[in-house]
Motif scaffolding. Structure first.
Motif, PDB file in Angstrom:
ATOM      1  N   UNK A 251      45.559  44.068  40.951  1.00 41.30           N
ATOM      2  CA  UNK A 251      45.142  43.479  39.674  1.00 41.30           C
ATOM      3  C   UNK A 251      43.872  44.140  39.156  1.00 41.30           C
ATOM      4  N   UNK A 252      42.857  44.224  39.996  1.00 42.08           N
ATOM      5  CA  UNK A 252      41.537  44.665  39.561  1.00 42.08           C
ATOM      6  C   UNK A 252      41.494  46.130  39.140  1.00 42.08           C
ATOM      7  N   UNK A 253      42.376  46.951  39.680  1.00 43.28           N
ATOM      8  CA  UNK A 253      42.353  48.384  39.378  1.00 43.28           C
ATOM      9  C   UNK A 253      43.608  48.833  38.632  1.00 43.28           C
ATOM     10  N   UNK A 254      44.403  47.887  38.156  1.00 46.26           N
ATOM     11  CA  UNK A 254      45.574  48.107  37.297  1.00 46.26           C
ATOM     12  C   UNK A 254      46.597  49.038  37.950  1.00 46.26           C
ATOM     13  N   UNK A 255      47.150  48.573  39.029  1.00 46.39           N
ATOM     14  CA  UNK A 255      48.206  49.302  39.735  1.00 46.39           C
ATOM     15  C   UNK A 255      49.402  49.493  38.807  1.00 46.39           C
ATOM     16  N   UNK A 256      49.932  50.721  38.716  1.00 44.90           N
ATOM     17  CA  UNK A 256      51.083  50.935  37.834  1.00 44.90           C
ATOM     18  C   UNK A 256      52.333  50.186  38.298  1.00 44.90           C
ATOM     19  N   UNK A 257      52.378  49.833  39.569  1.00 43.57           N
ATOM     20  CA  UNK A 257      53.547  49.127  40.100  1.00 43.57           C
ATOM     21  C   UNK A 257      53.396  47.612  40.021  1.00 43.57           C
ATOM     22  N   UNK A 258      52.198  47.089  40.355  1.00 40.29           N
ATOM     23  CA  UNK A 258      52.017  45.644  40.427  1.00 40.29           C
ATOM     24  C   UNK A 258      51.000  45.088  39.440  1.00 40.29           C
ATOM     25  N   UNK A 259      50.201  45.952  38.837  1.00 40.84           N
ATOM     26  CA  UNK A 259      49.211  45.467  37.881  1.00 40.84           C
ATOM     27  C   UNK A 259      49.920  44.855  36.691  1.00 40.84           C
ATOM     28  N   UNK A 260      49.317  43.830  36.126  1.00 36.69           N
ATOM     29  CA  UNK A 260      49.946  43.204  34.969  1.00 36.69           C
ATOM     30  C   UNK A 260      48.889  42.885  33.927  1.00 36.69           C
TER      31      UNK A 260
END
Length: 165
Positions: free
Chosen positions: A88-97
């Motif tokens: 979340x905090x680093x905006x993962x391309x797979x799990x960030x939303x």
């Protein structure tokens, strides 16, 4: 800072619109419980590396020319800095939303986190450090393999660097 002062400072910041008031007390407790260091993925990775005989410094501050940074795991002799980034905090391309509540606050904050990561990477690399960034969701074997690969690509002793010149 005492709990009372912290609560007062938070209340004043909410009133000034610097960041949103919590939706409820439970959400507030959850957000306050988020750690900057010693997260579960970091601790698991450090334990695995330690069991394999690797020694490191944790949360060790590096003062570079224009940037101060605290990688999660630091191998000082080999100049390898490891970060275990939260999705979340680093905006993962797979799990960030994209946040759906208080977007006015979260969108710029998450963008600043990503920009800070790029600045830190560039500063470390300019100072001769190798940077390893891992997502919190990566499997332990994959994470360990990435760190070991970085360590093996850099000589163990400074004299080994000069010998190859």
């Amino acid at each position: 800072m005492s709990d009372h002062k912290r609560v007062q400072a938070r209340k004043q910041a909410h009133e000034r619109g610097l960041y949103p008031a919590p939706l409820n007390e439970g959400r507030s407790r959850n957000m306050q419980a988020n750690r900057r260091a010693n997260t579960k993925p970091e601790v698991v990775l450090r334990s695995a590396l330690h069991r394999l005989g690797y020694r490191y410094r944790k949360d060790f501050r590096l003062d570079l020319e224009s940037v101060k940074v605290k990688p999660d795991i630091v191998f000082t002799a080999r100049k390898v800095a490891v970060f275990v980034d939260g999705c979340f905090w680093h905006v993962c391309p797979e799990h960030g939303r994209q946040p759906t509540t208080n977007e006015w606050y979260w969108t710029p904050k998450l963008r600043r986190n990503m920009e800070r990561d790029q600045t830190v990477n560039a500063a470390l690399e300019a100072a001769g450090w190798q940077v390893v960034r891992l997502w919190e969701h990566e499997s332990l074997p994959t994470a360990v393999e990435a760190v070991i690969a970085a360590l093996n690509s850099y000589p163990e002793h400074v004299s080994d660097i000069n010998a190859s010149d």
